[in-house]
Design an enzyme around this catalytic site. Sequence first.
Site, PDB file in Angstrom:
ATOM      1  N   HIS A 275      -7.170  -5.363  -1.797  1.00 38.32           N
ATOM      2  CA  HIS A 275      -5.978  -4.547  -1.564  1.00 38.32           C
ATOM      3  C   HIS A 275      -4.986  -5.215  -0.620  1.00 38.32           C
ATOM      4  O   HIS A 275      -3.774  -5.095  -0.790  1.00 38.32           O
ATOM      5  CB  HIS A 275      -6.415  -3.196  -0.986  1.00 38.32           C
ATOM      6  CG  HIS A 275      -5.345  -2.163  -0.932  1.00 38.32           C
ATOM      7  ND1 HIS A 275      -4.928  -1.455  -2.045  1.00 38.32           N
ATOM      8  CD2 HIS A 275      -4.589  -1.701   0.109  1.00 38.32           C
ATOM      9  CE1 HIS A 275      -3.972  -0.614  -1.704  1.00 38.32           C
ATOM     10  NE2 HIS A 275      -3.744  -0.740  -0.392  1.00 38.32           N
TER      11      HIS A 275
ATOM     12  N   SER B  19       0.820  -1.205   0.000  1.00 38.63           N
ATOM     13  CA  SER B  19       0.000   0.000   0.000  1.00 38.63           C
ATOM     14  C   SER B  19       0.858   1.261   0.000  1.00 38.63           C
ATOM     15  O   SER B  19       1.771   1.410  -0.811  1.00 38.63           O
ATOM     16  CB  SER B  19      -0.967  -0.040   1.184  1.00 38.63           C
ATOM     17  OG  SER B  19      -1.985   0.926   1.037  1.00 38.63           O
TER      18      SER B  19
ATOM     19  N   ASP C 188      -9.511  -4.760  -6.004  1.00 41.22           N
ATOM     20  CA  ASP C 188      -9.079  -3.689  -5.112  1.00 41.22           C
ATOM     21  C   ASP C 188      -9.949  -2.459  -5.362  1.00 41.22           C
ATOM     22  O   ASP C 188      -9.904  -1.870  -6.444  1.00 41.22           O
ATOM     23  CB  ASP C 188      -7.609  -3.366  -5.388  1.00 41.22           C
ATOM     24  CG  ASP C 188      -7.041  -2.307  -4.462  1.00 41.22           C
ATOM     25  OD1 ASP C 188      -7.820  -1.650  -3.749  1.00 41.22           O
ATOM     26  OD2 ASP C 188      -5.804  -2.137  -4.456  1.00 41.22           O
TER      27      ASP C 188
END
Length: 421
Positions: free
Chosen positions: A344, A217, A311
Amino acid sequence: MVHWKSQRTFCSHAHYVTDVEGKLDVSVAEAVGGSYNGVFPAGLLTTLSPAPHELPTLRLYRRNTELPWKVCRAERCAINECVAHGSSSGSWMATSLEGRNMRLLSELELERQLVGPGVRRVQVREGKIRGALYLPPGPGPFPGIVDMFGTVGGVMEFRSAMLASRGFASLALAIFNYDDLPKTTSRIDLDYFEEAVEYLLSRPEVIPDRCGAVAISKSGDIVFSMGTAFPAVKAVVGISSCTMVFHSKFFYKGKFYGKGVEVPLSFMKRDEAGAVSADMTYLFDPDNPLMIPVERADDETHFLVAVGDDDPWGFRASIPAFRERMLRNNRRNFETILYPGTGHIIEPPYGPLIHSSFQRHIPSKERHEEFDKGAAMKWGGKPKPTCDAQVDLWRRMRAFLMQHVRDESHWYQAYLQERRG
């Protein structure tokens, strides 16, 4: 059930039909209801989620890696229909299926260790560096990894503990909101990460001429910058990672290095459960001047980019942009993989699917009372595809790091030659 800090409870359950002898083999049997359906041997682990009386945005992970997971497994039966329960504390689980009373057949508590035998943990407070170094058993030399997470803050150690259990010297590095580090990611000094690399490579247990870096991330913009700017970083793994500086201002050696893109809070959309996400697809453009110039990395630096196609933040668009940018510059020192049905968050194998979690720090300069104290973030993904992605990426990532950090190290090859000779 799984026991977590403060006795928080996470649970899952599945309904099965036994054979005529009352036997059940979850490796081949289909779940006919519950937290998942179909053949899914790891289903009870992957679908663990906060119990009904808990906050739905609790995230299941271990801060203290020395403590094992306590997994309580119970089987209850109604006629020939068997319900297998996985949970994290207590015995609040329902005792009926479709209104029928069920008899407890068996109950078992399992322990899942995060740290292998002989792995050593070293608290790190050297210079500006804050974190924890995990070392495999023995003197080494081991391939070194700098391991980081995103905007969760603090230091997350479980992946480093698991990497050290498989032959890597892994530095779980804190980025912000830990000890005396900054409280937010508004300013990132790359010198801090260069110092972390130098510390790692100075350890006598570590191969000294190169290392790898792993991030997920937000911290992806850091490891992509490390691979571009630091000659010693030769293997970069970005999981659902920002390929441009996000939110932060980057500085290096006292000079401005890169300005982060901002996602307006007006782009944040809530789902039916109240978790927010923002589609960042429009930012992933190979011509975006804010994209990290990964094509400038030397020929010995390799990149592995892994993303899920479910995601909600749109990071799937980062792969074609990354590939085009590299190929346009005649660079082929990279691998990309897009995992179907995966969101994600891609954890190491058999971690729970994290649909959403609470983040105290929202990486935006804008202020709004709705987000000032944090927000529940939506991550997406489906259980079985996410589990498959976890298993594949864990294998793929370790092979990638071992090849480019250990096997391609000139120092390590000379070390082997000297030992043989």
